[in-house]
Design an enzyme around this catalytic site. Structure first.
Site, mmCIF file in Angstrom:
data_model
loop_
_atom_site.group_PDB
_atom_site.id
_atom_site.type_symbol
_atom_site.label_atom_id
_atom_site.label_comp_id
_atom_site.label_asym_id
_atom_site.label_seq_id
_atom_site.Cartn_x
_atom_site.Cartn_y
_atom_site.Cartn_z
ATOM 1 N N ASP A 10 0.865 -1.174 0.000
ATOM 2 C CA ASP A 10 0.000 0.000 0.000
ATOM 3 C C ASP A 10 0.903 1.225 0.000
ATOM 4 O OD1 ASP A 10 -2.281 1.667 0.254
ATOM 5 O OD2 ASP A 10 -2.037 1.746 2.422
ATOM 6 N N SER A 11 0.326 2.366 -0.270
ATOM 7 C CA SER A 11 1.095 3.612 -0.207
ATOM 8 C C SER A 11 1.519 3.935 1.219
ATOM 9 C CB SER A 11 0.259 4.768 -0.772
ATOM 10 O OG SER A 11 -0.961 4.871 -0.073
ATOM 11 N N TYR A 42 -0.655 8.385 -2.477
ATOM 12 C CA TYR A 42 -0.693 8.181 -3.925
ATOM 13 C C TYR A 42 -1.887 8.911 -4.563
ATOM 14 C CZ TYR A 42 2.735 4.306 -3.872
ATOM 15 O OH TYR A 42 3.868 3.539 -3.766
ATOM 16 N N GLY A 43 -2.915 9.161 -3.763
ATOM 17 C CA GLY A 43 -4.193 9.673 -4.298
ATOM 18 C C GLY A 43 -4.084 10.982 -5.047
ATOM 19 N N CYS A 73 -4.094 -1.055 -2.132
ATOM 20 C CA CYS A 73 -4.159 0.407 -2.243
ATOM 21 C C CYS A 73 -5.109 0.694 -3.382
ATOM 22 C CB CYS A 73 -2.760 0.943 -2.555
ATOM 23 S SG CYS A 73 -2.711 2.654 -3.095
ATOM 24 N N ASN A 74 -6.152 1.426 -3.085
ATOM 25 C CA ASN A 74 -7.161 1.674 -4.109
ATOM 26 C C ASN A 74 -6.613 2.452 -5.290
ATOM 27 O OD1 ASN A 74 -10.159 0.852 -3.359
ATOM 28 N ND2 ASN A 74 -9.071 1.269 -1.470
ATOM 29 N N THR A 75 -5.803 3.482 -5.005
ATOM 30 C CA THR A 75 -5.263 4.293 -6.091
ATOM 31 C C THR A 75 -4.387 3.441 -7.005
ATOM 32 O OG1 THR A 75 -5.255 6.202 -4.607
ATOM 33 C CG2 THR A 75 -3.976 6.384 -6.627
ATOM 34 N N GLU A 152 -6.205 9.595 10.084
ATOM 35 C CA GLU A 152 -4.858 9.565 10.654
ATOM 36 C C GLU A 152 -4.745 10.475 11.869
ATOM 37 O OE1 GLU A 152 -1.788 9.834 7.683
ATOM 38 O OE2 GLU A 152 -2.344 7.850 6.943
ATOM 39 N N CYS A 184 -11.413 3.183 -0.136
ATOM 40 C CA CYS A 184 -10.106 3.608 0.371
ATOM 41 C C CYS A 184 -9.861 2.821 1.643
ATOM 42 C CB CYS A 184 -10.096 5.107 0.657
ATOM 43 S SG CYS A 184 -8.592 5.692 1.479
ATOM 44 N N THR A 185 -8.659 2.285 1.788
ATOM 45 C CA THR A 185 -8.387 1.404 2.931
ATOM 46 C C THR A 185 -8.426 2.132 4.278
ATOM 47 O OG1 THR A 185 -6.043 1.724 2.453
ATOM 48 C CG2 THR A 185 -7.053 -0.308 1.673
ATOM 49 N N HIS A 186 -8.370 3.468 4.258
ATOM 50 C CA HIS A 186 -8.484 4.212 5.521
ATOM 51 C C HIS A 186 -9.933 4.283 6.023
ATOM 52 C CE1 HIS A 186 -4.405 5.707 4.870
ATOM 53 N NE2 HIS A 186 -4.448 6.331 6.013
#
Lengths: 272, 272
Positions: A10-11, A42-43, A73-75, A152, A184-186
């Site tokens: 992932d980023s 990355y987004g 990572c979605n992006t 975050e 998005c993984t967040h």
């Protein structure tokens, strides 16, 4: 007999939500996680740059002898997956396709919402994946750039998070979608708040679970699963260890983050 | 006779607020701006990584024959300035020292507040710079990680921005500071809101103006200023051109952003 690992990248720390699901459903598997924390996010970066970064990371993981690569990572899944699939000989699993499949399975009305970073939404990757599976569906998308910094910062249930989510989600709510993909993984960290705003009639699809199921399916089919009596080891690599990484990482991984090693990708020249 | 340029760099677009002030006070000077948009933000990265990035960018700009280097990034100024000053033979100007000097000039009570990214605040660079100039001052600091994404989202006067700013600034307001340093190049975009919350009794210090004054002073002293009858050219380089860069860049530069060229730093191996 030695068994190869599952590679995941992932980023940053977000992909740990995907790793957590894989650890839960396949506890016998060794994993190698790479978080590109020196270059996160990355987004906001161009597709060319994200694809180059993904290639460098894939090269790093391939050298460590993985049997399957998860682009958590979605992006990166949205923009770099075709290139990675073309250039690697091992299976490559992104988070877009599993999330899209799950959404199509769950929707009744065919009105599906997707939220993600600016990069993911602009790529239209979820819309294309959903339409491919269910051409008559209606897909509504919305970029939510403040959700990652909110997650975050740990502001997941205060008034700022609530107002931000209300602003971002208003159109999707008004459009009466019945399924919403957290692209998005967040975003799983904001799930209770998003659920509260969207209401109980809207199913939230978290790609992580479905991605873990896809990984289990592929490894089972290819007879690459370790015996379920085994116990996996987990290695963590990052391109930078910023202050707070372990704290945030443990929040994503439910407190089970192991030793984290910092490595440089300077020697990686892209996919081998 | 040919004249050398002023080199300016930032992790992204934020440093354009510093460039704008330099263009205003020294319209005769050529400038070369570098925005490390492929690796933005620096605020969440480790000092070692930020120092390495700063060295690569300095190397890129030195090769283009600059006469002075402006580190228009608070995080890089906070952690990489000593290394850059030691390794370069041209003058290097950061944004911390000028901002600190201005704050010390303006304060009456000696109670000075500083806001910035997590990286800048954690470095204590402003506190040290202010204390060096005025040992009896009291410095209160607060990291405001959501201000950069808010400024880039264009949410500078809505209710989310207001609540976020109220949350971040509450302690500083309660502590009755009389001067507040905006320790991040993005924050001038939130200046009206911050001013409204802090009240008219608190002076806001924007490092950009004072940095431009420092640059003019050094070049004048070293007889390196171009004749004021000249008209400067301005070049823009970035490590990535994400969607929206020109829009955001023009917002920072007051609509005067020229052609932007994307370059790779792969060949830069640090300071020459």
């Amino acid at each position: 007999m030695t068994w190869k690992s599952i590679g995941i990248f992932d980023s940053g720390v977000g992909g740990l939500t995907v790793l957590r699901e894989i650890m839960q459903s396949l506890p016998q598997e060794d994993t190698i996680y790479f978080g590109d924390t020196a270059r996160v996010p990355y987004g906001t970066k161009s597709p060319e740059t994200v694809t180059r970064y993904a290639g460098e990371i894939a090269s790093f993981l391939i050298k460590r002898d993985i049997k399957l690569l998860v682009v958590a990572c979605n992006t990166a899944s949205a923009v770099a997956l075709p290139t990675l699939k073309r250039q690697l000989t091992i299976p490559v699993v992104g988070v877009i396709e599993p999330g899209a499949r799950r959404a199509v399975e769950m929707t009744r009305s065919g009105r599906i919402g997707v939220i993600g970073t600016a990069g993911t939404i602009r790529s239209s990757a979820y819309t294309r994946a959903i339409k491919r599976l269910k051409p008559d569906s209606e897909v509504l998308t919305r970029a939510c750039p403040l959700f990652v910094p909110l997650a975050e910062e740990g502001w997941t249930d205060n008034q700022v998070a609530r107002l931000t989510a209300q602003t971002y989600l208003k159109e999707l709510k008004d459009a009466a979608i019945d399924t919403l993909v957290l692209g998005c993984t967040h975003y799983p960290l904001l799930k209770p708040l998003i659920s509260e705003i969207m209401g109980s009639g809207v199913i939230l699809v978290d790609s992580a679970e479905e991605t873990a199921r896809t990984v289990a399916g592929i490894l089972g089919e290819k007879k690459l699963l370790r015996p379920s009596t085994e116990r996996g080891n987990h290695n963590y690599f990052v391109s930078d260890i910023p202050a707070g990484f372990v704290r945030v990482g443990n929040r994503f991984l439910g407190g089970r983050l192991g030793d984290v090693f910092q490595v440089s990708l300077d020697d990686e020249t892209g996919i081998i």
